[in-house]
Design a protein around this motif. Structure first.
Motif, PDB file in Angstrom:
ATOM      1  N   UNK A 225       0.820  -1.208   0.000  1.00  0.00           N
ATOM      2  CA  UNK A 225       0.000   0.000   0.000  1.00  0.00           C
ATOM      3  C   UNK A 225       0.858   1.265   0.000  1.00  0.00           C
ATOM      4  N   UNK A 226       1.963   1.229   0.757  1.00  0.00           N
ATOM      5  CA  UNK A 226       2.760   2.433   0.990  1.00  0.00           C
ATOM      6  C   UNK A 226       3.669   2.794  -0.179  1.00  0.00           C
ATOM      7  N   UNK A 227       4.167   1.815  -0.916  1.00  0.00           N
ATOM      8  CA  UNK A 227       5.115   2.126  -1.993  1.00  0.00           C
ATOM      9  C   UNK A 227       4.520   3.083  -3.025  1.00  0.00           C
ATOM     10  N   UNK A 228       3.312   2.843  -3.546  1.00  0.00           N
ATOM     11  CA  UNK A 228       2.766   3.828  -4.484  1.00  0.00           C
ATOM     12  C   UNK A 228       2.519   5.189  -3.838  1.00  0.00           C
TER      13      UNK A 228
ATOM     14  N   UNK B 291      10.999  -2.452   5.519  1.00  0.00           N
ATOM     15  CA  UNK B 291      10.022  -3.260   4.786  1.00  0.00           C
ATOM     16  C   UNK B 291       9.328  -2.438   3.708  1.00  0.00           C
ATOM     17  N   UNK B 292       9.110  -1.153   3.984  1.00  0.00           N
ATOM     18  CA  UNK B 292       8.531  -0.252   2.990  1.00  0.00           C
ATOM     19  C   UNK B 292       9.612   0.240   2.029  1.00  0.00           C
ATOM     20  N   UNK B 293      10.784   0.542   2.575  1.00  0.00           N
ATOM     21  CA  UNK B 293      11.825   1.188   1.801  1.00  0.00           C
ATOM     22  C   UNK B 293      12.466   0.327   0.740  1.00  0.00           C
ATOM     23  N   UNK B 294      12.704  -0.939   1.033  1.00  0.00           N
ATOM     24  CA  UNK B 294      13.393  -1.772   0.043  1.00  0.00           C
ATOM     25  C   UNK B 294      12.559  -1.923  -1.234  1.00  0.00           C
TER      26      UNK B 294
END
Length: 255
Positions: free
Chosen positions: A121-124, A155-158
């Protein structure tokens, strides 16, 4: 594309803090008080699990980057965190985590699964944030961008950095290789990685496996004695020097 909608502003000690939303997602950006007179690099951050965009760790790291480097620093509330409501899925995963913790069972499988869900959800959202912030005159579309996220921030950043060619350098650490190792293989920018040698949740072998997965020719492993929540504060100073070196060098290369 959504422009950042600024909702509040305050300043202290040479740092301006502005709350905003992008596409309805709440965030905060810290900037030098000098404003838009000169463009400066941007560092995006992601917070840890169970915290929020203005957690002391986020504010402290941001103020170091602003004060020591003159950078802009922005972070979003992750889904189900901070000013964002929890869904039924969030509540179920958190309840399962607390149950496992109380029973003395491993937390890793639950955290990995839940963080992977949040990252999708967070990457976009972070890509939309970068689009929006690069429209600001004090940041621009041609300057270097860093990323800094530990624990859930990793976990979000990679996956974000793996998908985002605009990132120049990144600081990660303290997460399991499950799910993330394959994404880390797609990352070749300079990386600094933090690992706690006595982490009660993430084994040394797991931490080293994630570090080893990065394809970066320049990657530094910072290992410290101590438990999961005992990452030394001086590692923040090291990360600031890391970003100053890589983002600063990118600025000089464009001049």
């Amino acid at each position: 594309m959504h422009s950042p909608q600024f909702t509040a502003e305050s300043s202290s000690n040479g740092t301006v803090e502005r709350d905003f939303t992008v596409g309805g997602v709440p965030g905060v950006i810290w900037s030098p008080a000098s404003g838009a007179a000169d463009r400066a690099p941007l560092v995006l951050m992601a917070h840890g699990g169970g915290t929020h965009k203005k957690h002391p760790a986020m504010a402290g790291r941001a103020r170091l980057l602003v004060a020591d480097c003159g950078f802009h620093v922005a972070v979003l509330d992750a889904p189900g965190h901070g000013d964002r409501p929890r869904t039924a899925h969030d509540e179920a995963e958190i309840a399962e985590l607390f149950r496992a913790r109380a029973a003395g069972e491993p937390e890793g499988p639950i955290v990995v699964r839940y963080n992977d869900h949040l990252a999708r959800l967070a990457v976009p959202e972070y890509r939309a944030l970068l689009d929006a912030l690069q429209e600001l005159p004090e940041i621009g579309s041609d300057g270097p961008v860093g990323f800094w996220g530990i624990n859930m921030g990793t976990a979000i950043g990679i996956p974000f950095v793996a998908a985002e060619p605009r990132i120049t350098a990144a600081v990660f650490g303290q997460h399991w290789p499950d799910v993330l190792a394959e994404k880390a293989k797609q990352i070749s920018i300079p990386v600094e990685f933090d690992l706690q040698w006595d982490d009660e949740h993430i084994s040394r072998e797991e931490g080293l496996a994630l570090f080893d997965a990065f394809a970066s020719k320049e990657k530094s492993l910072h290992v410290n004695a101590g438990a999961h929540k005992e990452l030394p504060r001086f590692e923040a100073d090291s990360a600031v020097r890391f970003f100053a070196r890589h983002l600063g060098r990118a600025v000089a290369a464009q001049a």
